[in-house]
Design a protein around this motif. Structure first.
Motif, PDB file in Angstrom:
ATOM      1  N   CYS A  90       0.890  -1.173  -0.046  1.00 33.81           N
ATOM      2  CA  CYS A  90      -0.048  -0.069  -0.099  1.00 33.81           C
ATOM      3  C   CYS A  90       0.896   1.336  -0.001  1.00 33.81           C
ATOM      4  O   CYS A  90       1.798   1.255   0.671  1.00 33.81           O
ATOM      5  CB  CYS A  90      -1.057  -0.079   1.202  1.00 33.81           C
ATOM      6  N   CYS A 125       0.336   3.184   3.918  1.00 34.91           N
ATOM      7  CA  CYS A 125       0.599   2.619   5.071  1.00 34.91           C
ATOM      8  C   CYS A 125       2.047   1.612   5.038  1.00 34.91           C
ATOM      9  O   CYS A 125       2.588   1.839   5.922  1.00 34.91           O
ATOM     10  CB  CYS A 125      -0.468   1.648   5.818  1.00 34.91           C
ATOM     11  N   ARG A 126       2.196   1.442   3.576  1.00 36.34           N
ATOM     12  CA  ARG A 126       3.375   0.465   3.274  1.00 36.34           C
ATOM     13  C   ARG A 126       3.449  -0.639   4.301  1.00 36.34           C
ATOM     14  O   ARG A 126       4.600  -1.233   4.255  1.00 36.34           O
ATOM     15  CB  ARG A 126       4.785   1.410   3.756  1.00 36.34           C
ATOM     16  N   TYR A 185       0.513  -3.019   4.337  1.00 36.62           N
ATOM     17  CA  TYR A 185      -0.456  -4.253   3.839  1.00 36.62           C
ATOM     18  C   TYR A 185      -0.349  -4.318   2.342  1.00 36.62           C
ATOM     19  O   TYR A 185       0.107  -2.990   1.633  1.00 36.62           O
ATOM     20  CB  TYR A 185      -1.962  -3.874   4.154  1.00 36.62           C
ATOM     21  N   HIS A 208      -7.590  -1.379   4.090  1.00 35.58           N
ATOM     22  CA  HIS A 208      -7.796  -0.534   5.151  1.00 35.58           C
ATOM     23  C   HIS A 208      -7.619   1.268   4.852  1.00 35.58           C
ATOM     24  O   HIS A 208      -8.462   1.812   5.344  1.00 35.58           O
ATOM     25  CB  HIS A 208      -6.500  -1.074   6.210  1.00 35.58           C
ATOM     26  N   CYS A 209      -6.708   1.249   4.315  1.00 32.93           N
ATOM     27  CA  CYS A 209      -6.262   2.793   3.679  1.00 32.93           C
ATOM     28  C   CYS A 209      -7.655   3.232   2.996  1.00 32.93           C
ATOM     29  O   CYS A 209      -7.854   4.479   2.902  1.00 32.93           O
ATOM     30  CB  CYS A 209      -4.881   2.956   3.195  1.00 32.93           C
ATOM     31  N   ASP A 242     -10.093   4.126   4.857  1.00 33.51           N
ATOM     32  CA  ASP A 242      -9.744   5.261   5.694  1.00 33.51           C
ATOM     33  C   ASP A 242      -9.886   6.713   5.173  1.00 33.51           C
ATOM     34  O   ASP A 242     -10.248   7.775   5.927  1.00 33.51           O
ATOM     35  CB  ASP A 242      -8.318   5.097   6.466  1.00 33.51           C
TER      36      ASP A 242
END
Length: 278
Positions: A21, A24-25, A27, A82-83, A86
């Motif tokens: 990702c 976030c780097r 996931y 997730h991101c 978000d």
């Protein structure tokens, strides 16, 4: 073989090697087709081009190539689920008055906070094309207005002054609105002109914003349809969109369009970001 620009190399690595990702780097990224539950282009075109200088950005073919690449990267995924969740909160619409008993509904795709805020600023003020995939990802979360299609609606991008266009070298809102037009399959319409040279809205109170935008916009031709979808990148108080909407119901608008049913326009507004979650 042409030398790759830094941003092209970075996105290519994320596409084929890194696969983490880009926010976030941590996931693995998730294809946007799965996030949005619709079919998206899956093929990655060859990566060519020159570094995104101010001069090059003025060339339509180069800019089109960058946008096409950004869409390709998005389809393969730059963000984990997730991101994605978000940054795509889809805030509730808010309203501003544009006339007596008439209000304008403004829908944002997400909140104006990290990482969208930094991405928008870098894109607008530094011509940072590496932020374009994130912004296009956010734009695609905007729900298509119910009942609107290419034959009964147009998108009206927030116009700018010639002075700002010359100073900046390109028009960020035009680039983003063109992508929204492509996503919704609703055409753009350029019939509103910014007729003054107002100062930047940043840092002004709502009252100062409204005063700054008095008579700032005017119609230069009659809208071809009754459903008008206004678009801007950021809306803090809604003052700019409010001023544009009022141009369609002002006495000047009645004169220029000779349309006795001017008040029958169905106007709504959409922005990339607004406010904050807190």
């Amino acid at each position: 073989m042409r030398r790759l620009a830094p941003y092209q190399t970075g996105l290519w690595l994320a596409e084929y090697i890194d696969m983490r990702c880009q926010l976030c780097r941590i996931y693995h990224s998730t294809p946007q087709s799965k996030l949005l539950q619709h079919q998206a282009p899956s093929s990655l075109q060859g990566i060519t081009g020159t570094p995104p200088t101010r001069t090059a950005l003025k060339k339509h073919s180069f800019l089109t190539d960058i946008i096409h690449q950004a869409n390709s990267y998005l389809s393969s995924g730059l963000f984990c689920a997730h991101c994605h969740n978000d940054i795509t909160w889809l805030p509730r619409p808010f309203e501003v008055d544009i006339a007596s008993s008439v209000s304008l509904s403004i829908q944002a795709s997400t909140y104006y906070e990290y990482p969208i805020r930094q991405a928008i600023r870098a894109f607008k003020h530094q011509e940072d094309m590496t932020k374009l995939p994130l912004l296009l990802h956010a734009i695609r979360q905007l729900p298509r207005p119910h009942g609107c299609h290419r034959n009964n609606s147009v998108i009206v991008a927030m116009p700018t002054t010639n002075q700002r266009l010359v100073k900046r070298g390109f028009e960020p809102v035009s680039i983003l609105s063109a992508q929204l037009s492509k996503h919704w399959q609703i055409p753009l319409w350029q019939g509103v002109k910014r007729i003054d040279d107002t100062v930047s809205q940043q840092g002004l109170t709502r009252a100062e914003r409204l005063s700054n935008l008095n008579n700032a916009f005017a119609l230069i031709k009659k809208p071809p349809v009754k459903r008008l979808l206004l678009f801007d990148d950021v809306s803090t108080t809604g003052a700019s969109l409010q001023a544009v909407a009022r141009a369609f119901i002002s006495p000047t608008a009645v004169k220029s369009t000779t349309d006795s049913s001017h008040n029958s326009y169905q106007i709504s507004a959409y922005v990339l970001a607004h406010g904050s979650k807190s």
